[in-house]
Design an enzyme around this catalytic site. Structure first.
Site, PDB file in Angstrom:
ATOM      1  N   LYS A  76      37.325  32.615  37.224  1.00  0.00           N
ATOM      2  CA  LYS A  76      37.572  31.930  38.490  1.00  0.00           C
ATOM      3  C   LYS A  76      36.441  30.931  38.728  1.00  0.00           C
ATOM      4  CE  LYS A  76      37.461  32.686  43.537  1.00  0.00           C
ATOM      5  NZ  LYS A  76      37.503  33.655  44.653  1.00  0.00           N
ATOM      6  N   ASP A  79      34.079  27.573  48.173  1.00  0.00           N
ATOM      7  CA  ASP A  79      35.207  28.197  48.855  1.00  0.00           C
ATOM      8  C   ASP A  79      34.979  28.179  50.374  1.00  0.00           C
ATOM      9  OD1 ASP A  79      37.392  29.648  49.661  1.00  0.00           O
ATOM     10  OD2 ASP A  79      36.672  31.580  48.875  1.00  0.00           O
ATOM     11  N   LYS A 101      36.733  29.921  56.615  1.00  0.00           N
ATOM     12  CA  LYS A 101      35.803  31.041  56.739  1.00  0.00           C
ATOM     13  C   LYS A 101      34.887  30.824  57.938  1.00  0.00           C
ATOM     14  CE  LYS A 101      35.321  32.302  51.850  1.00  0.00           C
ATOM     15  NZ  LYS A 101      35.797  33.691  51.960  1.00  0.00           N
ATOM     16  N   ASP A 117      31.019  31.000  44.197  1.00  0.00           N
ATOM     17  CA  ASP A 117      32.395  31.446  43.947  1.00  0.00           C
ATOM     18  C   ASP A 117      32.929  30.979  42.589  1.00  0.00           C
ATOM     19  OD1 ASP A 117      34.355  33.117  44.928  1.00  0.00           O
ATOM     20  OD2 ASP A 117      35.458  31.526  45.958  1.00  0.00           O
ATOM     21  N   ASP A 177      42.525  31.374  52.045  1.00  0.00           N
ATOM     22  CA  ASP A 177      41.247  31.912  51.581  1.00  0.00           C
ATOM     23  C   ASP A 177      41.429  32.913  50.430  1.00  0.00           C
ATOM     24  OD1 ASP A 177      38.541  32.201  51.464  1.00  0.00           O
ATOM     25  OD2 ASP A 177      38.367  33.467  53.258  1.00  0.00           O
ATOM     26  N   GLU A 186      42.363  32.328  47.496  1.00  0.00           N
ATOM     27  CA  GLU A 186      42.656  31.240  46.555  1.00  0.00           C
ATOM     28  C   GLU A 186      42.345  31.597  45.103  1.00  0.00           C
ATOM     29  OE1 GLU A 186      39.855  31.598  48.042  1.00  0.00           O
ATOM     30  OE2 GLU A 186      38.482  31.273  46.358  1.00  0.00           O
ATOM     31  N   ARG A 243      43.050  34.206  43.224  1.00  0.00           N
ATOM     32  CA  ARG A 243      44.228  34.679  42.497  1.00  0.00           C
ATOM     33  C   ARG A 243      45.203  33.546  42.213  1.00  0.00           C
ATOM     34  NH1 ARG A 243      45.332  38.783  47.383  1.00  0.00           N
ATOM     35  NH2 ARG A 243      43.083  38.451  47.518  1.00  0.00           N
TER      36      ARG A 243
HETATM   37  N1  BES Z   1      35.519  34.151  47.314  1.00  0.00           N
HETATM   38  C1  BES Z   1      36.064  35.083  48.225  1.00  0.00           C
HETATM   39  C2  BES Z   1      35.599  36.523  47.965  1.00  0.00           C
HETATM   40  C3  BES Z   1      34.130  36.794  48.140  1.00  0.00           C
HETATM   41  C4  BES Z   1      33.668  37.329  49.333  1.00  0.00           C
HETATM   42  C5  BES Z   1      33.238  36.565  47.127  1.00  0.00           C
HETATM   43  C6  BES Z   1      32.330  37.593  49.489  1.00  0.00           C
HETATM   44  C7  BES Z   1      31.896  36.837  47.284  1.00  0.00           C
HETATM   45  C8  BES Z   1      31.444  37.366  48.457  1.00  0.00           C
HETATM   46  C9  BES Z   1      37.585  35.067  48.133  1.00  0.00           C
HETATM   47  O1  BES Z   1      38.148  33.852  47.802  1.00  0.00           O
HETATM   48  C10 BES Z   1      38.105  35.436  49.484  1.00  0.00           C
HETATM   49  O2  BES Z   1      37.901  34.685  50.386  1.00  0.00           O
HETATM   50  N2  BES Z   1      38.748  36.594  49.568  1.00  0.00           N
HETATM   51  C11 BES Z   1      39.276  37.056  50.792  1.00  0.00           C
HETATM   52  C12 BES Z   1      40.674  37.559  50.524  1.00  0.00           C
HETATM   53  C13 BES Z   1      41.464  37.836  51.772  1.00  0.00           C
HETATM   54  C14 BES Z   1      41.772  36.557  52.510  1.00  0.00           C
HETATM   55  C15 BES Z   1      42.742  38.544  51.390  1.00  0.00           C
HETATM   56  C16 BES Z   1      38.382  38.184  51.297  1.00  0.00           C
HETATM   57  O3  BES Z   1      37.868  38.950  50.476  1.00  0.00           O
HETATM   58  O4  BES Z   1      38.169  38.264  52.500  1.00  0.00           O
HETATM   59 ZN    ZN Z   2      37.002  32.580  46.701  1.00  0.00          ZN
HETATM   60 MN    MN Z   3      38.483  32.609  49.477  1.00  0.00          MN
END
Ligand code: BES
Ligand code: ZN
Ligand code: MN
Length: 497
Positions: free
Chosen positions: A269, A274, A281, A292, A351, A353, A355
């Site tokens: 990824k 992000d 966010k 990210d 968010d 993204e 996947r």
């Molecule tokens: N890049 C984030 C996940 C992340 C969070 C990485 C903290 C490193 C530290 C990912 O893209 C994300 O935002 N995931 C969301 C998914 C949710 C919207 C289902 C999350 O984990 O909140």
């Molecule tokens: Zn992300």
């Molecule tokens: Mn995200």
């Protein structure tokens, strides 16, 4: 970035050596061998007196610096723990302590003496390798965007003497292997640490090209947005839609095996920033979302290490790089996109993204008929709730592959822990308006993310590493280079080493 060089040396008697810093790993029985007794005499009992005072216990990862004389200027004692328990964990602790001490000290040169350690050749080989890796790790300093870099290490040269147990050639090989791994780890850290205005998808492609230029067995191709549109990668492309930075699909091919042999595939990824997109966010700590692309950088670092190690296997590394930004062109919650697999996806949260870029990269890599596929992603905050910052999450549709990654993590002390991807979780992804939605309904967020990916990987053996908790640290802030050690160890295992 200046890094120390390593040399394997034979030394008749350690007491006659000259060095700015003599490093002596010791077990916790604190016994002085004949050679060390000679050295102690040379240094007027410095060693034995320090041990008598109890200032050094030999516990794994502890160290003590002693003043020497004009020829042997410093002596650094490093604890290895109990002789009977010299396992991967204690080897790593000793190696890390050596790395930290020699990188923090003023000496420009160090002599590491392993000749009197009562371990078998295998354990010694492993220790020397880990020491090279950890010295490079400790000498890494981020400088690229500082006008006045601070804390640059002095260390330039490391000599290693292992005694009679293993040959100089073997010492040389262990140092080379350790340096290859350390180099891959530091390359990954540097890409992660770079700010997102420099480290864009295009920059990652440039780095991959530079890597391929340096290695005869490496070649690279980069698919631009036009090419990805032709391939039907509507899911990947939807993520970068709001950004002015074009998305890139980077494909590195390493050919160390037979031409026709199926490759091992790594898919990373590579979200270079992000913001969350329209599902923006919150502001606090948002800068950390420059990390990210930790999956992507670990793919590049692992491929670099594999090429430096000259592993006799084929590897294909794929990086799905995009920037997730809000704008008038950005994807909106409720939008439906069609992935390269033909499956449609309702994007309920922009968010989620990672996947979305991975699913198309995973479909694409199927073209290589890979033996096994491992994707690496800073995918979910939920994996940090489950495993903290100690282990990455391992999800797999194949038990043998899961086991290989678990044990590689244990051997390299870059550990993961297995998580489920049972059918029961899949129903959280049911959507009224598409074949699936891109988020679950609230619980087990890292599992539903993996379940999403599992819908694109049924045709091969696959594992997913969620490294959101391990690829970087908040304090001190920085990329860790994980899971490069685990991945390199896994591939060495597959290469029969
Ligand atoms: N890049 C984030 C996940 C992340 C969070 C990485 C903290 C490193 C530290 C990912 O893209 C994300 O935002 N995931 C969301 C998914 C949710 C919207 C289902 C999350 O984990 O909140
Ligand atoms: Zn992300
Ligand atoms: Mn995200």
């Amino acid at each position: 970035m200046s890094q120390p060089t390593f040399t394997a040396r034979k030394i008749a008697s350690i007491a006659d050596a000259s060095t700015a810093c003599l490093v002596l790993p010791m077990f916790d029985d604190l016994s002085l061998s004949k050679e060390l007794a000679k050295l102690d005499k040379r240094l007027a009992g410095t060693l034995s007196r320090a041990l008598e005072l109890g200032d050094f216990s030999g516990a794994p990862g502890t160290s003590l610096t002693l003043l020497g004389d004009k020829k042997i200027q410093r002596v650094l004692l490093v604890g290895c723990g109990a002789v009977k328990k010299f396992d991967a964990e204690n080897q790593k602790k000793a190696a890390t302590a050596i790395g930290r001490s020699v990188a923090a000290g003023k000496a420009r040169e160090a002599l590491l003496y392993f000749g009197d350690l009562s371990v078998e050749a295998e354990g010694l080989h492993r220790l020397i390798e880990a020491v090279a890796t950890e010295i490079l790790h400790a000498c890494y300093v981020y400088t690229q965007t500082l006008s006045k870099p601070k804390n640059l290490p002095n260390l330039a040269k490391v000599n290693v003497c292992a005694g009679a147990l293993i040959t100089t050639a073997k010492v040389r090989a262990a140092l080379d292997a350790g340096a290859a791994i350390g180099g891959g780890v530091n390359f990954t850290r540097e890409l992660g640490n770079l700010p997102a205005n420099i480290c864009t998808p295009t920059y990652l492609a440039k780095q991959a090209r530079a890597l391929a230029r340096k290695h005869p067995n490496l070649s690279v191709s980069v698919l631009n947005e036009k090419k990805m549109r032709e391939l039907g990668m509507g899911s990947l492309l939807s993520v970068g839609h709001g950004s002015d930075q074009p998305s890139q699909l980077i494909v590195l091919e390493y050919k160390g095996g037979k031409a026709k042999e199926a490759p091992y595939a790594l898919v990373g990824k590579g979200i270079t920033f992000d913001t969350g997109g329209i599902s923006l966010k919150p502001g606090g700590k948002m800068d950390e979302m420059k990390f990210d692309m930790g999956g992507a950088s670990s793919v590049l670092g692992t491929v670099k290490a594999v090429a430096d190690l000259n592993l006799p296997i084929n590897v294909v590394g794929v990086v799905a790089a995009a920037e997730n930004m809000p704008s008038g062109r950005a994807t909106k919650p409720g939008d439906v996109v069609t992935s390269m697999s033909g499956q449609t996806i309702e994007i309920l949260n922009t968010d989620a993204e990672g996947r979305l870029v991975l699913c198309d990269a995973l479909t694409y890599v199927g073209r290589y008929k890979p033996r096994e596929v491992v994707d690496i992603a800073t995918l979910t905050g939920a994996i940090i709730v489950s495993l903290g910052h100690e282990a990455c999450g391992i999800f797999a549709n194949d038990d043998d592959l899961a086991e290989a990654l678990l044990s590689a993590g244990q051997r390299s002390q870059d550990r993961g822990w297995r998580m489920p991807i049972w059918q029961e979780y899949q129903k959280q992804l049911d959507s009224k308006f598409a074949d699936m939605q891109n988020i679950g309904t609230g619980t087990a967020g890292s599992v539903t993310a993996a379940c999403f990916l599992a819908r694109f990987t049924e045709q091969y053996k696959w594992a997913h590493l969620d490294v959101a908790g391990t690829a970087f640290r908040s304090a001190p802030k920085g990329a860790t280079g994980r899971p490069v050690p685990m991945l390199v160890e896994y591939l060495r295992g597959r290469a029969g080493q």
